[in-house]
Scaffold this active site. Structure first.
Site, mmCIF file in Angstrom:
data_model
loop_
_atom_site.group_PDB
_atom_site.id
_atom_site.type_symbol
_atom_site.label_atom_id
_atom_site.label_comp_id
_atom_site.label_asym_id
_atom_site.label_seq_id
_atom_site.Cartn_x
_atom_site.Cartn_y
_atom_site.Cartn_z
ATOM 1 N N HIS A 99 42.539 -8.243 -37.280
ATOM 2 C CA HIS A 99 41.212 -8.389 -37.778
ATOM 3 C C HIS A 99 40.928 -7.267 -38.834
ATOM 4 O O HIS A 99 41.449 -5.920 -38.673
ATOM 5 C CB HIS A 99 40.054 -8.194 -36.606
ATOM 6 N N GLU A 168 39.205 -14.850 -43.168
ATOM 7 C CA GLU A 168 37.903 -14.075 -43.006
ATOM 8 C C GLU A 168 37.790 -13.174 -44.201
ATOM 9 O O GLU A 168 38.249 -12.089 -44.357
ATOM 10 C CB GLU A 168 37.769 -13.097 -41.897
ATOM 11 N N SER A 212 30.130 -14.554 -41.302
ATOM 12 C CA SER A 212 28.610 -15.084 -41.685
ATOM 13 C C SER A 212 28.449 -16.361 -41.024
ATOM 14 O O SER A 212 27.666 -17.040 -41.415
ATOM 15 C CB SER A 212 28.281 -14.698 -42.744
ATOM 16 N N GLY A 233 31.271 -14.089 -35.048
ATOM 17 C CA GLY A 233 30.938 -12.578 -34.744
ATOM 18 C C GLY A 233 29.782 -12.394 -34.284
ATOM 19 O O GLY A 233 29.096 -13.122 -33.285
HETATM 20 P P1 PGA Z 1 30.660 -12.243 -38.519
HETATM 21 O O1 PGA Z 1 31.844 -11.777 -38.000
HETATM 22 O O2 PGA Z 1 30.469 -13.712 -38.043
HETATM 23 O O3 PGA Z 1 29.589 -11.522 -37.766
HETATM 24 O O4 PGA Z 1 30.471 -12.344 -39.836
HETATM 25 C C1 PGA Z 1 33.066 -12.529 -37.999
HETATM 26 C C2 PGA Z 1 34.216 -11.686 -37.650
HETATM 27 O O5 PGA Z 1 34.345 -10.700 -37.996
HETATM 28 O O6 PGA Z 1 35.101 -12.424 -36.709
#
Ligand code: PGA
Length: 259
Positions: A99, A168, A212, A233
């Protein structure tokens, strides 16, 4: 496949599980939640997993899998570490590796991520390898080069058939910003092609999108051909919102033969 990444947030799992179950009927596809290690055996988390795994009736199953946000590649004299072998011993279903927050805050580089991915790929756990470019790299137009470089950790590896990539973009994580759905689709196709060409067994992996994703924008991503799900997230911290996102995937899943 829809996965909740709780990161290092403190969540009341009694409320989360109640809200999730109230907002989301049981579904057949892969749903996962990745709480911090210490919550794996929380009463509510393990009960939800228990309900998911019972086999009395197919209609009553949530298909919920518990996964880890990271794992160490080796066991032994490595104080503080939780290894892939330990997760396997406790029947944890999947593990997120690489990640961008691990890369940034814990200085994980391709060498370490390669070791972790090799350890997970040889185990019973589903690996979810995260890759993504920064804002600067995106602006420079080198996104595909960056992703290709991050994918080198699987070069020549015989991949398990459940091998999964999460695309991501770093700039989309937690920012409320996202790429255009058609650009995500194009990148996912590219990732599938690269993995197919560099893996020993020419595997075409599942590629899920993260950054997001909310109950408001999920549909715009999910309708794209090469988007196989989402890693969520911030919007997963509320059980009802996560349940809504699962429901949106269910709608798409039920209308497509490929998913
Ligand atoms: P987010 O995070 O949905 O808050 O943007 C996604 C992630 O980091 O896996």
């Amino acid at each position: 496949m829809i996965i909740a990444n709780f990161k290092s947030n403190i969540v009341d799992y009694q409320i989360w599980v109640r809200d999730f179950m109230n907002s989301c009927p049981p579904v057949e596809f892969y749903v996962g939640m990745a709480p911090p290690f210490i919550y794996f055996f929380d009463n509510y988390v393990s009960r939800l997993e228990f309900w998911s795994n019972r086999d009395e009736s197919d209609h009553d199953m949530w298909n919920m899998h518990i996964g880890a946000q990271d794992a160490d590649h080796s066991s032994g004299s490595r104080t503080g570490a939780i290894s892939v072998g330990m997760l396997e011993q406790h029947a944890i279903a999947f593990v997120i590796i690489g990640h961008s927050e691990r890369r940034e805050f814990f200085h994980e580089d391709n060498d370490l991520i390669r070791k972790k991915i090799h350890a997970v790929n040889g185990s019973k756990l589903r690996p979810i390898l995260c890759i993504g470019e920064t804002k600067e790299e995106n602006k420079e137009g080198i996104t595909k080069d960056v992703l290709k470089n991050q994918l080198e950790v699987i070069d020549g590896l015989e991949l398990g058939k459940n091998f999964t990539i999460a695309y991501e973009p770093v700039w989309a994580i937690g920012s409320g910003l996202t790429p255009e759905p058609k650009d995500i689709n194009d990148i996912h196709k590219y990732i599938k092609d690269v993995v197919q060409s560099i893996s020993a067994n020419n595997l075409v992996p599942d590629v899920i999108y993260g950054g997001s994703v909310t109950n408001k924008n999920a549909k715009s991503f999910f309708i794209e051909e090469f988007v196989d799900g989402a890693l969520v997230g911030g919007a997963s911290l509320d059980g009802s919102t996560f349940g809504e996102i699962v429901n949106i995937w269910e709608l798409i899943y039920n209308t497509s033969e490929t998913r």
